[in-house]
Design a protein around this motif. Structure first.
Motif, short mmCIF file in Angstrom:
data_model
loop_
_atom_site.label_atom_id
_atom_site.label_comp_id
_atom_site.label_asym_id
_atom_site.label_seq_id
_atom_site.Cartn_x
_atom_site.Cartn_y
_atom_site.Cartn_z
N ILE A 1 -0.79 7.19 0.72
CA ILE A 1 -1.87 6.24 0.43
C ILE A 1 -2.12 6.16 -1.07
CG2 ILE A 1 -4.34 5.79 0.77
CD1 ILE A 1 -2.58 5.18 3.21
N ALA A 2 -2.09 7.29 -1.75
CA ALA A 2 -2.28 7.28 -3.20
C ALA A 2 -1.19 6.47 -3.88
CB ALA A 2 -2.29 8.71 -3.73
N LEU A 3 0.04 6.62 -3.42
CA LEU A 3 1.16 5.85 -3.97
C LEU A 3 0.95 4.36 -3.74
CD1 LEU A 3 3.94 5.99 -5.34
CD2 LEU A 3 4.94 6.27 -3.07
N LEU A 4 0.54 3.99 -2.54
CA LEU A 4 0.26 2.58 -2.24
C LEU A 4 -0.86 2.04 -3.12
CD1 LEU A 4 0.48 0.00 -0.49
CD2 LEU A 4 -1.17 1.08 1.05
N GLU A 5 -1.96 2.78 -3.22
CA GLU A 5 -3.09 2.32 -4.03
C GLU A 5 -2.70 2.14 -5.49
OE1 GLU A 5 -5.83 1.12 -2.97
OE2 GLU A 5 -5.64 1.74 -0.89
N GLN A 6 -1.84 3.03 -5.99
CA GLN A 6 -1.37 2.90 -7.37
C GLN A 6 -0.55 1.63 -7.53
OE1 GLN A 6 -2.17 4.85 -10.06
NE2 GLN A 6 -1.23 3.17 -11.14
N ASP B 1 -1.39 -1.58 -9.91
CA ASP B 1 -0.46 -1.97 -10.96
C ASP B 1 0.08 -3.38 -10.81
OD1 ASP B 1 -0.76 0.55 -12.01
OD2 ASP B 1 1.14 1.33 -11.23
N ALA B 2 -0.17 -4.02 -9.67
CA ALA B 2 0.39 -5.35 -9.42
C ALA B 2 -0.25 -6.37 -10.36
CB ALA B 2 0.17 -5.75 -7.96
N PRO B 3 0.55 -7.33 -10.77
CA PRO B 3 0.02 -8.38 -11.68
C PRO B 3 -1.00 -9.26 -11.01
CG PRO B 3 2.36 -8.75 -11.19
CD PRO B 3 1.94 -7.51 -10.48
#
Length: 99
Positions: A88-93, A97-99
């Motif tokens: 979940i942390a990876l997904l939230e990051q 970070d998405a434009p």
């Protein structure tokens, strides 16, 4: 490893919450990291310990229902630290970070 599983008691009345609660109680008492939502219970740990908890949870439901369906999904991700929260942390990051 991360396992998501769902147990469905069959051949009992529509109110299966007590039977499912028995299974979730076993998961929580295992001491392994876990989380339940409206569809699945997720549990994190080593293969043998996680599968033992799933087996005991299924057996608890089977003790009160004539039939039990088990849906199981496993994520085997070597090197992923704490997959229950890490994924979940990876997904939230990535979302942040998405434009």
């Amino acid at each position: 490893m991360l396992i998501a599983f769902a147990l469905t008691p069959m051949g009992v009345d529509e109110n299966v919450a007590d039977l499912v609660a028995d299974a979730v109680r076993i998961v929580r008492e295992s001491g392994l990291p876990n989380r339940s939502d409206s569809m699945y219970t997720m549990i994190e740990g080593e293969w043998d310990e996680v599968m033992d908890v799933v087996r005991r949870a299924a057996e608890a439901v089977a003790a009160k229902a004539p039939r039990v369906q088990l849906v199981l999904k496993a994520d085997l991700w070597p090197g992923m630290d704490r997959p229950l929260d890490g994924k979940i942390a990876l997904l939230e990051q990535r979302v942040a970070d998405a434009p």
